[in-house]
Design a protein around this motif. Structure first.
Motif, short mmCIF file in Angstrom:
data_model
loop_
_atom_site.label_atom_id
_atom_site.label_comp_id
_atom_site.label_asym_id
_atom_site.label_seq_id
_atom_site.Cartn_x
_atom_site.Cartn_y
_atom_site.Cartn_z
N GLY A 244 9.52 -3.52 4.56
CA GLY A 244 9.31 -4.89 4.11
C GLY A 244 9.56 -5.10 2.63
N TYR B 238 8.37 -3.28 0.23
CA TYR B 238 7.25 -2.82 -0.59
C TYR B 238 7.58 -1.49 -1.26
CZ TYR B 238 3.95 -6.49 0.55
OH TYR B 238 3.31 -7.69 0.64
N CYS C 192 4.31 1.71 12.32
CA CYS C 192 2.86 1.61 12.47
C CYS C 192 2.25 2.89 13.06
CB CYS C 192 2.53 0.42 13.37
SG CYS C 192 0.78 0.24 13.75
N ASP D 19 2.28 -4.36 8.76
CA ASP D 19 1.87 -5.27 7.71
C ASP D 19 1.72 -4.37 6.49
OD1 ASP D 19 0.51 -6.72 5.79
OD2 ASP D 19 -1.09 -7.39 7.13
N GLU E 128 0.43 -4.51 3.84
CA GLU E 128 -0.89 -4.58 3.19
C GLU E 128 -1.92 -3.71 3.92
OE1 GLU E 128 -1.64 -6.33 0.35
OE2 GLU E 128 0.39 -7.13 0.14
N GLN E 129 -1.57 -3.20 5.10
CA GLN E 129 -2.47 -2.35 5.89
C GLN E 129 -2.00 -0.91 5.79
OE1 GLN E 129 -5.23 -3.77 7.00
NE2 GLN E 129 -4.38 -5.70 6.22
N GLY F 270 0.07 -1.95 11.51
CA GLY F 270 0.29 -3.35 11.83
C GLY F 270 -0.94 -4.21 11.63
N SER F 271 -2.10 -3.57 11.64
CA SER F 271 -3.36 -4.31 11.47
C SER F 271 -4.44 -3.38 10.93
CB SER F 271 -3.81 -4.90 12.81
OG SER F 271 -4.20 -3.86 13.69
N ARG F 272 -5.51 -3.97 10.47
CA ARG F 272 -6.65 -3.19 9.97
C ARG F 272 -7.25 -2.36 11.10
NH1 ARG F 272 -7.09 -0.86 5.75
NH2 ARG F 272 -8.91 0.42 5.97
#
Length: 154
Positions: A41, A43, A96, A109, A111-112, A124-126
């Motif tokens: 992404g 980052y 992920c 994501d 950020e995760q 992909g998620s917390r």
């Protein structure tokens, strides 16, 4: 023998052979990239280590590795990555960690994330991170096995 039968038999045999044959993966298959071939992404993978946070990269600071474009927040981070990409690149090519537990390459994501034993894992998620953290050693071992089963390498 009927030629139509032979053709049908050969076509069916070929489909079965292809379905059962191991897939050949390219280096690009092993890195999570977008339509523009930018990894994770856009980052900065180094910033997770140096700043302990997810930082978007700047297209001005790019480096190509494993047939993907990696972006960095600074020239210094780009230099660190270029010198030791295996140290800074996320595990499972940036796919992920939760998806890899299930044996599939899933989106993330950026950020995760979590660093375990010096390795960066994106999710992909917390909840994916929480599942891994319940038993990191066993969960990462299972995900590593799935990564190998998929025929992907880092």
């Amino acid at each position: 023998m009927n030629p139509t039968f032979l053709y049908g038999f050969r076509a069916t045999a070929l489909m079965v052979f292809l379905a059962l044959s191991p897939t050949v993966s390219t280096a690009q298959d092993a890195v999570n990239t977008d339509a523009d071939n930018v990894a994770i992404g856009g980052y900065d993978p180094v910033a997770y280590y140096t700043e302990s946070r997810a930082v978007p990269g700047d297209p001005a600071f790019r480096h190509e590795w494993h047939d993907a474009i990696w972006q960095f927040a600074s020239a210094g981070n780009r230099a660190l990555f270029a010198t030791e990409p295996e140290r800074y690149a996320p595990h499972y090519g940036g796919f992920c960690v939760g998806g890899m537990l299930l044996g599939s390459r899933e989106p993330i994501d950026p950020e995760q994330w979590v660093i375990i034993d010096g390795k960066l894992f994106l999710a992909g998620s917390r909840s994916d991170i929480e599942i891994v953290m319940e038993d990191p050693e066993a969960r990462i071992a299972a995900a590593d096995e799935n990564w190998q089963t998929l025929g992907l390498t880092e």
